[in-house]
Design a protein around this motif. Structure first.
Motif, PDB file in Angstrom:
ATOM      1  N   ASN A   1      -8.269  12.285  32.500  1.00 21.20           N
ATOM      2  CA  ASN A   1      -7.144  11.464  32.929  1.00 21.20           C
ATOM      3  C   ASN A   1      -7.343  10.924  34.340  1.00 21.20           C
ATOM      4  O   ASN A   1      -6.380  10.627  35.047  1.00 21.20           O
TER       5      ASN A   1
ATOM      6  N   SER B   1      -5.641   2.768  22.785  1.00 18.73           N
ATOM      7  CA  SER B   1      -4.308   3.019  23.323  1.00 18.73           C
ATOM      8  C   SER B   1      -4.043   4.507  23.476  1.00 18.73           C
ATOM      9  O   SER B   1      -4.846   5.357  23.087  1.00 18.73           O
ATOM     10  N   GLU B   2      -2.864   4.806  23.998  1.00 13.04           N
ATOM     11  CA  GLU B   2      -2.510   6.199  24.272  1.00 13.04           C
ATOM     12  C   GLU B   2      -2.411   7.030  22.999  1.00 13.04           C
ATOM     13  O   GLU B   2      -2.581   8.255  23.039  1.00 13.04           O
ATOM     14  N   ASN B   3      -2.158   6.402  21.849  1.00  9.62           N
ATOM     15  CA  ASN B   3      -2.042   7.149  20.594  1.00  9.62           C
ATOM     16  C   ASN B   3      -3.210   6.880  19.652  1.00  9.62           C
ATOM     17  O   ASN B   3      -3.101   7.088  18.438  1.00  9.62           O
TER      18      ASN B   3
ATOM     19  N   TYR C   1       0.997   0.833  24.559  1.00  8.15           N
ATOM     20  CA  TYR C   1       0.120  -0.085  25.286  1.00  8.15           C
ATOM     21  C   TYR C   1      -0.532  -1.063  24.311  1.00  8.15           C
ATOM     22  O   TYR C   1      -1.101  -0.652  23.290  1.00  8.15           O
TER      23      TYR C   1
ATOM     24  N   PRO D   1      -2.607   5.914  30.120  1.00  7.97           N
ATOM     25  CA  PRO D   1      -3.242   6.863  29.205  1.00  7.97           C
ATOM     26  C   PRO D   1      -4.120   6.184  28.164  1.00  7.97           C
ATOM     27  O   PRO D   1      -4.086   6.531  26.983  1.00  7.97           O
ATOM     28  N   CYS D   2      -4.922   5.228  28.574  1.00  2.00           N
ATOM     29  CA  CYS D   2      -5.773   4.461  27.663  1.00  2.00           C
ATOM     30  C   CYS D   2      -7.244   4.695  28.001  1.00  2.00           C
ATOM     31  O   CYS D   2      -7.566   5.275  29.050  1.00  2.00           O
TER      32      CYS D   2
END
Length: 546
Positions: free
Chosen positions: A130, A182-184, A341, A165-166
């Motif tokens: 991160n 993306s974050e997910n 995002y 968070p990407c």
């Protein structure tokens, strides 16, 4: 089809029965011991293969249905899963025999739903990353696939960010084609250079990773610079338009500059012996197994375009791609993912189009193919009809002018594109777009200091002509039409390993203003100072560098 699709990640007992006589044959399929389908065919005798191997789960070689292009190869795609307890009988079993045979393979419901399989998940590195950094790493997919490659211990590159968070991922499973993640875990790419010689010539074709390479050229707290090099080859590893005498073919070299806010400038160059047509961009979503395009991309709207004046245009994919998409005067292109995002692309877009569903299978409003990524078959166009394996889907193309036309500086064409991921609405991204496309004028009162805007760096470049000058002043003439958004400054001939003291408007910035610096050594051995400032405004800004 429809309700007849078999569930994934569950053990299923399949039984096929063939009964034949001189008049006709009947084929019956049983699922978990119960009748499911029946079909009739011509009569005659059944020819057994004799000493020839009996293949289960592998298709015959055939051309892809509704091929994308003309340069196709016959392939024999295989079942991807586990097969166990195979038995072949010389007689046609009755329905009662098939039903009762399940007792010998009785399984609990938990055993049915927990096969010894690893789910195929697109890899983007460790969750603990991160910080803002580029890493050489190895992104595994699953054991049997990983073992097909003879690669180093760290063949991939992942860029992580501390401000979002990407990830920006260069994975050998996608041919090192840059991926915004993306974050997910939704994957997106603006594609690559491509031409059409013997089929599709592109980095997608380098399935064994024979040619492509990615390297970290520069890394500091202020920015990361990567280099990606690849040929435009066929799936048969022939480089397009290669001269047999000189070996000169079509190769691409990209320099990719990445800043802490997630903005990414791609300087894309194709080397070739004569000017030819190439593709430069294709909006592309990547799906892992068990994902349809609609699970990755929003449909209402899927695409958002914006003009410099702030006009927002939205387009939806409901049942089919939209018609009449207006690219006039567009500078911002956003694909709306099922994520916080979304990926954006910035350029002075001259024209564009929507990828039609022509040749599609009807299982999605988006056309989709699974000959890439991950797949190793010699195919450059196989339509997806079910989310059983990794696939990709294309939405749009955008076109813009060259930054360097062919022959102006050499045997190459060059274009630039600004991309990234953001959780801001399209209208709030327009200042970033205009800060790159229409940058503020830069001046300096420091003697012996040259100032120039470099769009490929998204930075103002200062060159010190006098080593005695240590107090540098730069003024950016920000305005409503030339906004300043997170400016970057490069000081060439910095000549020392230490960073600088930075002032904004004559004052040391407050602690909440994020200023990042790094010293890098150029090939000539002289240091350069890289500065990135998290600060936005539409008024003039004075930057002091001491």
């Amino acid at each position: 089809k429809g309700e007849d699709l078999l569930p994934r990640f569950r053990w299923i007992r399949l039984t096929g029965v063939v009964e034949t006589n001189d008049d006709k044959s009947v084929v019956r399929l049983y699922v978990d011991g119960k009748p499911a389908k029946e079909a009739e065919g011509p009569g005659g005798t059944i020819s057994l293969p004799g000493k020839q191997a009996l293949r289960l789960g592998r298709g015959i070689k055939r051309m892809p249905a509704r091929p994308v292009g003309s340069g196709q190869y016959p392939t024999d795609y295989s079942f991807e899963g586990l097969i166990d307890e195979v038995a072949v009988y010389p007689v046609a079993l009755t329905a009662e025999q098939i039903d009762s045979s399940g007792e010998a393979m009785a399984m609990t419901e938990e055993s049915h739903t927990k096969p010894d399989m690893i789910r195929r998940v697109l890899p983007a590195g460790e969750k603990t990353w991160n910080d803002f950094a580029a890493r050489y790493t190895h992104l595994p997919f699953h054991d049997s696939w990983n073992k097909m490659f003879r690669i180093s211990g760290h063949p991939d590159v992942v860029v992580s960010f501390d401000k979002m968070p990407c990830r920006y991922v260069f994975w050998h499973g996608v041919g090192y084609i840059p991926m915004l993640v993306s974050e997910n875990g939704r994957w997106y790419s603006n594609e690559f250079n491509e031409n059409w010689w013997k089929g599709c010539c592109e980095p997608m074709s380098d399935k064994k990773m024979v040619f492509g390479r990615v390297h970290i050229l520069e890394q500091s707290p202020a920015r990361v610079v990567l280099k990606w090099r690849y040929p435009l080859s066929t799936v048969g590893y022939e480089i397009s338009y290669e001269d047999p005498e000189t070996g000169w073919g079509n190769w691409s070299t990209w320099y990719i500059t990445i800043y802490p806010d997630g903005s990414i400038v791609k300087r894309m160059r194709i080397y070739m012996s004569e000017s030819r047509r190439h593709e430069w961009q294709e909006s592309m979503a990547i799906m892992g197994p068990e994902q349809r395009p609609e699970m990755v991309v929003d449909t209402t709207p899927a695409l958002t375009l914006a003009t410099p004046e702030g006009e927002i245009r939205e387009y939806s994919w409901i049942g089919a791609p939209p018609k009449g998409v207006n690219y006039d005067n567009t500078v911002l292109h956003v694909v709306n993912m099922k994520a916080e995002y979304d990926p954006y692309s910035i350029q002075r877009i001259r024209r564009g189009n929507v990828y039609s569903a022509r040749g599609g299978t009807g299982y999605s409003a988006f056309p989709a193919w699974n000959h890439w990524p991950v797949a190793q078959f010699l195919s450059d166009g196989r339509h997806a009809i079910f989310p059983d394996r990794t696939a990709h889907s294309s939405l749009t193309h955008i076109m813009w002018d060259d930054s360097v036309p062919f022959g102006k500086e050499g045997q190459f064409v060059e274009k630039e594109l600004l991309e990234g991921m953001s959780n801001q609405p399209a209208g709030e991204l327009l200042p970033l777009a205009m800060s790159w496309l229409q940058p503020a004028t830069a001046t300096t009162a420091t003697k012996g200091l040259e100032v120039a805007w470099q769009s490929a760096d998204r930075a103002w470049v200062l060159t010190r002509g006098n080593a005695e000058v240590t107090d540098l002043q730069l003024t950016l003439d920000g305005s409503e039409t030339t906004p300043i958004v997170n400016p970057a400054v490069i000081v060439e001939n910095w000549g020392r390993n230490r960073t600088a003291t930075i002032t904004l408007d004559g004052k040391v910035p407050v602690a909440s203003t994020d200023i990042r610096q790094g010293v890098v050594t150029r090939p000539n051995g002289v240091q350069a100072l890289i500065i990135w400032i998290e600060h936005s405004r539409t008024t003039p800004l004075e930057i002091g560098i001491k």
